[in-house]
Design a protein around this motif. Structure first.
Motif, PDB file in Angstrom:
ATOM      1  N   MET A   1       0.829  -1.188   0.000  1.00 31.44           N
ATOM      2  CA  MET A   1       0.000   0.000   0.000  1.00 31.44           C
ATOM      3  C   MET A   1       0.866   1.241   0.000  1.00 31.44           C
ATOM      4  SD  MET A   1      -3.501  -0.188   1.837  1.00 31.44           S
ATOM      5  CE  MET A   1      -4.273  -1.771   1.850  1.00 31.44           C
ATOM      6  N   ARG A   2       0.317   2.289  -0.563  1.00 30.48           N
ATOM      7  CA  ARG A   2       1.028   3.560  -0.624  1.00 30.48           C
ATOM      8  C   ARG A   2       0.385   4.558   0.313  1.00 30.48           C
ATOM      9  NH1 ARG A   2       1.879   4.272  -7.036  1.00 30.48           N
ATOM     10  NH2 ARG A   2       3.464   5.727  -6.393  1.00 30.48           N
ATOM     11  N   LYS A   3       1.139   5.596   0.657  1.00 30.40           N
ATOM     12  CA  LYS A   3       0.620   6.651   1.527  1.00 30.40           C
ATOM     13  C   LYS A   3       0.109   7.797   0.669  1.00 30.40           C
ATOM     14  CE  LYS A   3       4.522   6.209   3.995  1.00 30.40           C
ATOM     15  NZ  LYS A   3       5.640   6.772   4.645  1.00 30.40           N
ATOM     16  N   ILE A   4      -0.850   8.521   1.187  1.00 29.12           N
ATOM     17  CA  ILE A   4      -1.408   9.670   0.476  1.00 29.12           C
ATOM     18  C   ILE A   4      -0.317  10.709   0.207  1.00 29.12           C
ATOM     19  CG2 ILE A   4      -2.212  11.100   2.388  1.00 29.12           C
ATOM     20  CD1 ILE A   4      -4.363  10.258  -0.604  1.00 29.12           C
ATOM     21  N   SER A   5       0.672  10.785   1.080  1.00 30.56           N
ATOM     22  CA  SER A   5       1.763  11.755   0.902  1.00 30.56           C
ATOM     23  C   SER A   5       2.692  11.383  -0.256  1.00 30.56           C
ATOM     24  CB  SER A   5       2.563  11.888   2.198  1.00 30.56           C
ATOM     25  OG  SER A   5       3.102  10.638   2.567  1.00 30.56           O
ATOM     26  N   ASP A   6       2.546  10.185  -0.812  1.00 25.11           N
ATOM     27  CA  ASP A   6       3.333   9.787  -1.980  1.00 25.11           C
ATOM     28  C   ASP A   6       2.908  10.543  -3.238  1.00 25.11           C
ATOM     29  OD1 ASP A   6       4.727   7.958  -0.454  1.00 25.11           O
ATOM     30  OD2 ASP A   6       3.525   6.246  -1.111  1.00 25.11           O
ATOM     31  N   PHE A   7       1.741  11.172  -3.179  1.00 25.28           N
ATOM     32  CA  PHE A   7       1.194  11.875  -4.330  1.00 25.28           C
ATOM     33  C   PHE A   7       1.073  13.359  -4.006  1.00 25.28           C
ATOM     34  CE2 PHE A   7      -0.862   7.706  -3.830  1.00 25.28           C
ATOM     35  CZ  PHE A   7      -0.201   7.039  -4.847  1.00 25.28           C
ATOM     36  N   PRO A   8       2.039  14.171  -4.398  1.00 25.41           N
ATOM     37  CA  PRO A   8       2.052  15.575  -3.994  1.00 25.41           C
ATOM     38  C   PRO A   8       0.994  16.458  -4.663  1.00 25.41           C
ATOM     39  CG  PRO A   8       3.869  15.119  -5.463  1.00 25.41           C
ATOM     40  CD  PRO A   8       3.198  13.818  -5.183  1.00 25.41           C
ATOM     41  N   VAL A   9       0.502  16.067  -5.820  1.00 28.74           N
ATOM     42  CA  VAL A   9      -0.429  16.929  -6.556  1.00 28.74           C
ATOM     43  C   VAL A   9      -1.641  16.117  -7.015  1.00 28.74           C
ATOM     44  CG1 VAL A   9      -0.687  18.448  -8.546  1.00 28.74           C
ATOM     45  CG2 VAL A   9       1.492  18.330  -7.371  1.00 28.74           C
ATOM     46  N   HIS A  10      -2.826  16.566  -6.609  1.00 29.31           N
ATOM     47  CA  HIS A  10      -4.047  15.864  -7.013  1.00 29.31           C
ATOM     48  C   HIS A  10      -4.342  16.038  -8.501  1.00 29.31           C
ATOM     49  CE1 HIS A  10      -5.421  19.952  -6.230  1.00 29.31           C
ATOM     50  NE2 HIS A  10      -6.435  19.693  -7.033  1.00 29.31           N
ATOM     51  N   ARG A  11      -3.777  17.057  -9.093  1.00 35.21           N
ATOM     52  CA  ARG A  11      -4.057  17.342 -10.514  1.00 35.21           C
ATOM     53  C   ARG A  11      -3.473  16.303 -11.460  1.00 35.21           C
ATOM     54  NH1 ARG A  11      -2.714  23.521  -9.564  1.00 35.21           N
ATOM     55  NH2 ARG A  11      -4.726  24.139  -8.741  1.00 35.21           N
ATOM     56  N   MET A  12      -2.616  15.437 -10.975  1.00 33.27           N
ATOM     57  CA  MET A  12      -2.048  14.406 -11.825  1.00 33.27           C
ATOM     58  C   MET A  12      -3.026  13.237 -12.024  1.00 33.27           C
ATOM     59  SD  MET A  12       0.764  13.052  -9.008  1.00 33.27           S
ATOM     60  CE  MET A  12       1.984  12.676 -10.161  1.00 33.27           C
ATOM     61  N   PHE A  13      -4.163  13.271 -11.301  1.00 33.65           N
ATOM     62  CA  PHE A  13      -5.166  12.212 -11.410  1.00 33.65           C
ATOM     63  C   PHE A  13      -6.316  12.641 -12.310  1.00 33.65           C
ATOM     64  CE2 PHE A  13      -2.938  11.055  -7.615  1.00 33.65           C
ATOM     65  CZ  PHE A  13      -2.948   9.669  -7.637  1.00 33.65           C
ATOM     66  N   GLU A  14      -6.875  11.666 -13.014  1.00 34.63           N
ATOM     67  CA  GLU A  14      -8.066  11.917 -13.828  1.00 34.63           C
ATOM     68  C   GLU A  14      -9.116  10.880 -13.471  1.00 34.63           C
ATOM     69  OE1 GLU A  14      -7.080  11.433 -17.956  1.00 34.63           O
ATOM     70  OE2 GLU A  14      -6.473   9.364 -17.688  1.00 34.63           O
ATOM     71  N   ARG A  15     -10.375  11.319 -13.497  1.00 27.24           N
ATOM     72  CA  ARG A  15     -11.470  10.394 -13.197  1.00 27.24           C
ATOM     73  C   ARG A  15     -11.698   9.501 -14.407  1.00 27.24           C
ATOM     74  NH1 ARG A  15     -15.299  10.085  -9.166  1.00 27.24           N
ATOM     75  NH2 ARG A  15     -17.047   8.798  -9.781  1.00 27.24           N
ATOM     76  N   VAL A  16     -11.917   8.232 -14.153  1.00 28.19           N
ATOM     77  CA  VAL A  16     -12.148   7.272 -15.235  1.00 28.19           C
ATOM     78  C   VAL A  16     -13.430   6.500 -14.972  1.00 28.19           C
ATOM     79  CG1 VAL A  16      -9.705   7.030 -15.820  1.00 28.19           C
ATOM     80  CG2 VAL A  16     -10.708   5.528 -14.111  1.00 28.19           C
ATOM     81  N   LYS A  17     -13.970   5.916 -16.015  1.00 25.36           N
ATOM     82  CA  LYS A  17     -15.218   5.163 -15.896  1.00 25.36           C
ATOM     83  C   LYS A  17     -14.997   3.657 -16.001  1.00 25.36           C
ATOM     84  CE  LYS A  17     -18.101   8.876 -17.543  1.00 25.36           C
ATOM     85  NZ  LYS A  17     -19.164   9.307 -18.422  1.00 25.36           N
ATOM     86  N   VAL A  18     -13.767   3.237 -16.203  1.00 20.85           N
ATOM     87  CA  VAL A  18     -13.473   1.812 -16.303  1.00 20.85           C
ATOM     88  C   VAL A  18     -13.193   1.230 -14.921  1.00 20.85           C
ATOM     89  CG1 VAL A  18     -12.565   2.014 -18.647  1.00 20.85           C
ATOM     90  CG2 VAL A  18     -11.012   2.212 -16.718  1.00 20.85           C
ATOM     91  N   ASP A  19     -13.309  -0.067 -14.792  1.00 22.57           N
ATOM     92  CA  ASP A  19     -13.037  -0.734 -13.524  1.00 22.57           C
ATOM     93  C   ASP A  19     -11.533  -0.827 -13.312  1.00 22.57           C
ATOM     94  OD1 ASP A  19     -13.090  -2.186 -11.218  1.00 22.57           O
ATOM     95  OD2 ASP A  19     -13.915  -4.009 -12.117  1.00 22.57           O
ATOM     96  N   LEU A  20     -11.049  -0.160 -12.272  1.00 20.44           N
ATOM     97  CA  LEU A  20      -9.618  -0.138 -11.978  1.00 20.44           C
ATOM     98  C   LEU A  20      -9.242  -1.063 -10.824  1.00 20.44           C
ATOM     99  CD1 LEU A  20      -9.024   3.725 -12.101  1.00 20.44           C
ATOM    100  CD2 LEU A  20      -8.451   2.060 -13.867  1.00 20.44           C
ATOM    101  N   GLY A  21     -10.219  -1.601 -10.154  1.00 21.34           N
ATOM    102  CA  GLY A  21      -9.931  -2.431  -8.987  1.00 21.34           C
ATOM    103  C   GLY A  21      -9.998  -1.597  -7.718  1.00 21.34           C
ATOM    104  N   ARG A  22      -9.173  -1.938  -6.753  1.00 19.27           N
ATOM    105  CA  ARG A  22      -9.166  -1.274  -5.454  1.00 19.27           C
ATOM    106  C   ARG A  22      -8.157  -0.139  -5.390  1.00 19.27           C
ATOM    107  NH1 ARG A  22     -13.755  -2.043  -3.317  1.00 19.27           N
ATOM    108  NH2 ARG A  22     -14.453  -4.150  -3.658  1.00 19.27           N
ATOM    109  N   CYS A  23      -8.397   0.770  -4.483  1.00 15.76           N
ATOM    110  CA  CYS A  23      -7.548   1.936  -4.250  1.00 15.76           C
ATOM    111  C   CYS A  23      -6.159   1.504  -3.781  1.00 15.76           C
ATOM    112  CB  CYS A  23      -8.210   2.810  -3.193  1.00 15.76           C
ATOM    113  SG  CYS A  23      -7.247   4.226  -2.666  1.00 15.76           S
ATOM    114  N   ASP A  24      -5.126   2.139  -4.322  1.00 12.56           N
ATOM    115  CA  ASP A  24      -3.753   1.843  -3.923  1.00 12.56           C
ATOM    116  C   ASP A  24      -3.405   2.407  -2.553  1.00 12.56           C
ATOM    117  OD1 ASP A  24      -3.220   0.518  -6.293  1.00 12.56           O
ATOM    118  OD2 ASP A  24      -2.297   2.265  -7.258  1.00 12.56           O
TER     119      ASP A  24
END
Length: 61
Positions: A1-24
């Motif tokens: 598992m990863r920590k939320i602090s591993d991702f400094p910018v929320h803007r690098m994420f995009e919402r998707v409609k496909v099944d991605l599985g579980r949250c990292d």
């Protein structure tokens, strides 16, 4: 598992409609945001936490 602090910018994420599985980050929520750059996927709750932490760091209330 990863920590939320591993991702400094929320803007690098995009919402998707496909099944991605579980949250990292939490491992329990259904992943609905993906970052190809960070090679990660997060659920709605962890994405909101990421945005809140970024806002706090920028002084946004």
């Amino acid at each position: 598992m990863r920590k939320i602090s591993d991702f400094p910018v929320h803007r690098m994420f995009e919402r998707v409609k496909v099944d991605l599985g579980r949250c990292d980050v939490c491992g329990t929520g259904k992943a609905v945001y993906r970052s190809r750059e960070a090679q990660a996927k997060v659920c709605e709750g962890c994405y909101a936490r990421l945005v809140r932490e970024w806002n706090k760091g920028e002084g946004v209330r």
